[in-house]
Design a protein around this motif. Structure first.
Motif, PDB file in Angstrom:
ATOM      1  N   SER A 224       0.724  -1.280   0.057  1.00 56.88           N
ATOM      2  CA  SER A 224       0.093   0.024  -0.156  1.00 56.88           C
ATOM      3  C   SER A 224       0.822   1.326   0.159  1.00 56.88           C
ATOM      4  O   SER A 224       0.311   2.361  -0.283  1.00 56.88           O
ATOM      5  CB  SER A 224      -0.951  -0.137   1.343  1.00 56.88           C
ATOM      6  N   HIS A 225       2.032   1.067   0.212  1.00 54.99           N
ATOM      7  CA  HIS A 225       2.693   2.350   0.296  1.00 54.99           C
ATOM      8  C   HIS A 225       4.161   2.537  -0.233  1.00 54.99           C
ATOM      9  O   HIS A 225       4.507   3.495  -1.091  1.00 54.99           O
ATOM     10  CB  HIS A 225       3.149   2.841   1.686  1.00 54.99           C
ATOM     11  N   PHE A 226       4.899   1.364  -0.132  1.00 53.46           N
ATOM     12  CA  PHE A 226       6.441   1.469  -0.677  1.00 53.46           C
ATOM     13  C   PHE A 226       6.307   1.019  -2.184  1.00 53.46           C
ATOM     14  O   PHE A 226       6.638  -0.060  -2.426  1.00 53.46           O
ATOM     15  CB  PHE A 226       7.420   0.490   0.075  1.00 53.46           C
ATOM     16  N   GLY A 227       6.171   1.876  -2.957  1.00 54.32           N
ATOM     17  CA  GLY A 227       5.863   1.809  -4.455  1.00 54.32           C
ATOM     18  C   GLY A 227       6.642   3.076  -5.228  1.00 54.32           C
ATOM     19  O   GLY A 227       6.458   4.112  -4.468  1.00 54.32           O
ATOM     20  N   LYS A 228       6.702   2.870  -6.291  1.00 51.24           N
ATOM     21  CA  LYS A 228       7.192   4.106  -7.095  1.00 51.24           C
ATOM     22  C   LYS A 228       6.091   5.261  -7.255  1.00 51.24           C
ATOM     23  O   LYS A 228       6.569   6.286  -7.181  1.00 51.24           O
ATOM     24  CB  LYS A 228       7.385   3.717  -8.635  1.00 51.24           C
ATOM     25  N   GLU A 229       4.869   4.858  -7.004  1.00 57.59           N
ATOM     26  CA  GLU A 229       3.830   5.858  -7.288  1.00 57.59           C
ATOM     27  C   GLU A 229       3.829   6.898  -5.988  1.00 57.59           C
ATOM     28  O   GLU A 229       3.358   8.004  -5.922  1.00 57.59           O
ATOM     29  CB  GLU A 229       2.535   5.234  -7.271  1.00 57.59           C
ATOM     30  N   ASN A 230       4.406   6.351  -4.677  1.00 56.55           N
ATOM     31  CA  ASN A 230       4.582   7.140  -3.566  1.00 56.55           C
ATOM     32  C   ASN A 230       6.080   7.749  -3.390  1.00 56.55           C
ATOM     33  O   ASN A 230       6.266   8.355  -2.185  1.00 56.55           O
ATOM     34  CB  ASN A 230       4.110   6.537  -2.468  1.00 56.55           C
ATOM     35  N   LYS A 231       6.733   7.715  -4.334  1.00 54.29           N
ATOM     36  CA  LYS A 231       8.116   8.440  -4.254  1.00 54.29           C
ATOM     37  C   LYS A 231       8.001   9.829  -4.276  1.00 54.29           C
ATOM     38  O   LYS A 231       7.496  10.270  -4.977  1.00 54.29           O
ATOM     39  CB  LYS A 231       8.957   7.959  -5.524  1.00 54.29           C
ATOM     40  N   GLU A 298      12.004   2.241  -4.381  1.00 57.12           N
ATOM     41  CA  GLU A 298      12.452   1.952  -5.752  1.00 57.12           C
ATOM     42  C   GLU A 298      13.185   0.527  -5.535  1.00 57.12           C
ATOM     43  O   GLU A 298      14.056   0.164  -6.162  1.00 57.12           O
ATOM     44  CB  GLU A 298      13.736   2.871  -6.092  1.00 57.12           C
ATOM     45  N   CYS A 299      12.400  -0.243  -4.784  1.00 54.09           N
ATOM     46  CA  CYS A 299      12.860  -1.642  -4.483  1.00 54.09           C
ATOM     47  C   CYS A 299      12.195  -2.645  -4.997  1.00 54.09           C
ATOM     48  O   CYS A 299      11.226  -2.315  -5.627  1.00 54.09           O
ATOM     49  CB  CYS A 299      12.898  -1.762  -2.962  1.00 54.09           C
ATOM     50  N   ASP A 300      12.483  -3.995  -5.104  1.00 50.45           N
ATOM     51  CA  ASP A 300      11.824  -5.100  -5.568  1.00 50.45           C
ATOM     52  C   ASP A 300      10.785  -5.705  -4.824  1.00 50.45           C
ATOM     53  O   ASP A 300      10.718  -6.950  -4.953  1.00 50.45           O
ATOM     54  CB  ASP A 300      12.678  -5.810  -6.470  1.00 50.45           C
ATOM     55  N   ASN A 301      10.320  -4.980  -3.697  1.00 47.19           N
ATOM     56  CA  ASN A 301       9.410  -5.514  -2.729  1.00 47.19           C
ATOM     57  C   ASN A 301       8.072  -5.766  -3.124  1.00 47.19           C
ATOM     58  O   ASN A 301       7.510  -4.981  -3.989  1.00 47.19           O
ATOM     59  CB  ASN A 301       9.609  -4.518  -1.562  1.00 47.19           C
ATOM     60  N   ASP A 302       7.633  -7.039  -2.718  1.00 48.99           N
ATOM     61  CA  ASP A 302       6.124  -7.348  -3.086  1.00 48.99           C
ATOM     62  C   ASP A 302       5.366  -7.626  -1.868  1.00 48.99           C
ATOM     63  O   ASP A 302       4.125  -8.274  -2.109  1.00 48.99           O
ATOM     64  CB  ASP A 302       6.105  -7.981  -4.220  1.00 48.99           C
ATOM     65  N   VAL A 303       5.750  -7.764  -0.700  1.00 49.87           N
ATOM     66  CA  VAL A 303       5.277  -7.978   0.638  1.00 49.87           C
ATOM     67  C   VAL A 303       4.303  -7.030   1.070  1.00 49.87           C
ATOM     68  O   VAL A 303       4.360  -5.805   0.701  1.00 49.87           O
ATOM     69  CB  VAL A 303       6.274  -8.579   1.484  1.00 49.87           C
ATOM     70  N   CYS A 304       3.157  -7.504   1.887  1.00 46.96           N
ATOM     71  CA  CYS A 304       2.171  -6.201   2.375  1.00 46.96           C
ATOM     72  C   CYS A 304       2.855  -5.444   2.956  1.00 46.96           C
ATOM     73  O   CYS A 304       3.891  -5.906   4.117  1.00 46.96           O
ATOM     74  CB  CYS A 304       1.239  -7.029   3.128  1.00 46.96           C
ATOM     75  N   SER A 305       2.289  -4.142   3.206  1.00 45.10           N
ATOM     76  CA  SER A 305       3.023  -3.173   3.852  1.00 45.10           C
ATOM     77  C   SER A 305       1.781  -2.521   4.752  1.00 45.10           C
ATOM     78  O   SER A 305       2.028  -1.496   5.454  1.00 45.10           O
ATOM     79  CB  SER A 305       3.480  -2.068   3.066  1.00 45.10           C
TER      80      SER A 305
END
Length: 403
Positions: A224-231, A298-305
């Motif tokens: 829900s948070h740690f993605g490019k769209e929230n950079k 900018e990481c390759d994370n895909d676990v729930c946040s």
């Protein structure tokens, strides 16, 4: 309840253990041998990383002939220890656990047991068929405060347990370290968030519920948070080269470099320098070139946040009586050495090792609070919860839930 796990019972001889996986958890658990050399000896270590296995060898004075890059070489030899501490990465638990069980070694297995329900079942079956003790590293069951809660529930202080509201606050920097930049950021390389972190919490809920078994489970979460769209605008790809790093709570400079400057080189700093002791130079280089210096967006994370949090003061238990409108304070006895481990889980790591060593030394599994069958049941709940999240629906556990 049983006797204090740290006391042991009629120890007849020192328990010999082998450490498979000399990382953070293997190092912490084996520290029990430094505190109680009369109770346990570390006689072997296996780890593909030369720095990690050499560090453990020097600390415990392990013979050169018992140092291994590959744990398979240990299994091929005649049995030369009583137990093995398996602290390999999550996806590398099942194979050594089954192999060492068949060889007759008692096993302390770091949580989670494995990353699939089938592998968890295979581990329990192997240990049961071989007649060896299996203790899973659910350290929260051994935490003195948690154990006090269990004693109070069992004593009927709060009456029948009708509802448990349990939260797990991972912590903002811990989440960024482990689940965005670190080893548990990507499900394909490690495991999903519920299994990696919250299997502790589901195990406690399962434990406190007593003889009652879960019939329905649901889980909902996403990245829900740690993605490019929230950079943030103007942010760089690495913290050391970022113009707005000073305003970011997830700054790698704050999380790691600032700790080193303050003299703190334990977890999480120790994790990011796998081939050397952490200092300003090695940590700076790790942040400049390694995964822990990346922008969290900018990481390759895909676990729930947004999967869960937990709140507790960690020292005292307060029981509120509805009838008298009074609150009673209960303190948990904790005789664990203050210097045990880099974190120690409030003494729980010490008590876990004390219980396991006592169980092995006396061939008495009753010391184990996180044994095979109970741990398998709670792990199976974790897998059903993850299935619920992936399928966006409530999952019914067994026939009882379909009525």
């Amino acid at each position: 309840m049983g006797q204090n796990s740290s006391q042991g019972a009629r120890m007849t001889s020192s328990v010999r253990v082998i450490v498979v996986g000399a990382g953070c958890r293997g190092e912490i658990y084996s520290q029990f041998a430094s505190i109680h050399p009369e109770r346990v000896q570390v006689v072997g270590v296996a780890d593909p990383r030369k720095f990690a296995r050499t560090k453990l060898q020097q600390k415990h004075k392990i013979l050169d002939e018992n140092i291994f890059e590959d744990w398979h070489n240990i299994v091929e030899r005649e049995k030369f220890a009583d137990a093995v501490l398996i602290c390999t990465p999550d996806r590398l638990h099942k194979e050594p656990a089954v192999a060492f069980a068949k060889k007759g070694y008692h096993i302390l297995l770091e949580k989670p047991m494995a990353t699939t329900a089938e592998d968890c079942t295979a581990i329990v079956e192997a240990c049961t068929q071989s007649g060896v003790i299996l203790s899973v590293g659910h350290v929260l069951r051994y935490d003195p405060v948690t154990h006090k809660i269990t004693e109070l529930i069992d004593a009927g202080v709060v009456g029948d347990v009708m509802h448990i509201q349990h939260l797990e606050p991972v912590g903002f920097y811990h989440f960024a370290h482990s689940f965005v930049r670190g080893s548990w950021r990507n499900e394909a390389e490690s495991s999903f968030a519920l299994l990696a972190k919250s299997c502790h919490d589901i195990d406690l809920i399962h434990h406190w519920a007593g003889p009652r078994r879960c019939v329905k489970v649901s889980s909902f979460g996403s990245v829900s948070h740690f993605g490019k769209e929230n950079k943030p605008t103007g942010a760089g790809n690495r913290c050391l080269d970022c113009s707005i790093e000073g305003d970011c709570p997830y700054s790698a400079s704050k999380i790691y470099l600032n700790r080193v400057k303050q003299g703190h080189t334990g977890w999480p700093v120790s994790v990011i320098c796998p081939s050397s002791l952490p200092d300003i130079e090695s940590v700076t280089e790790a942040l400049r070139t390694g995964p822990y210096g990346r922008c969290v967006y900018e990481c390759d994370n895909d676990v729930c946040s947004n999967q869960g949090e937990l709140s507790c003061d960690g020292h005292e238990v307060h029981v509120f009586d509805f009838l008298t409108q009074r609150s009673t304070k209960h303190k948990a006895h904790n005789d664990a050495p203050r210097n045990f481990g880099m974190s120690g889980h409030g003494g729980a790591d010490y008590h876990l090792m004390a219980a396991f060593i006592s169980a092995v030394a006396n061939n008495d599994p009753s010391h184990i609070r996180s044994g095979p069958e109970e741990t398998l049941l709670s792990h199976l709940l974790v897998f059903e919860a993850e299935r619920s999240r992936l399928e966006s629906r409530v999952v019914y556990c067994g026939d009882a839930g379909r009525r």
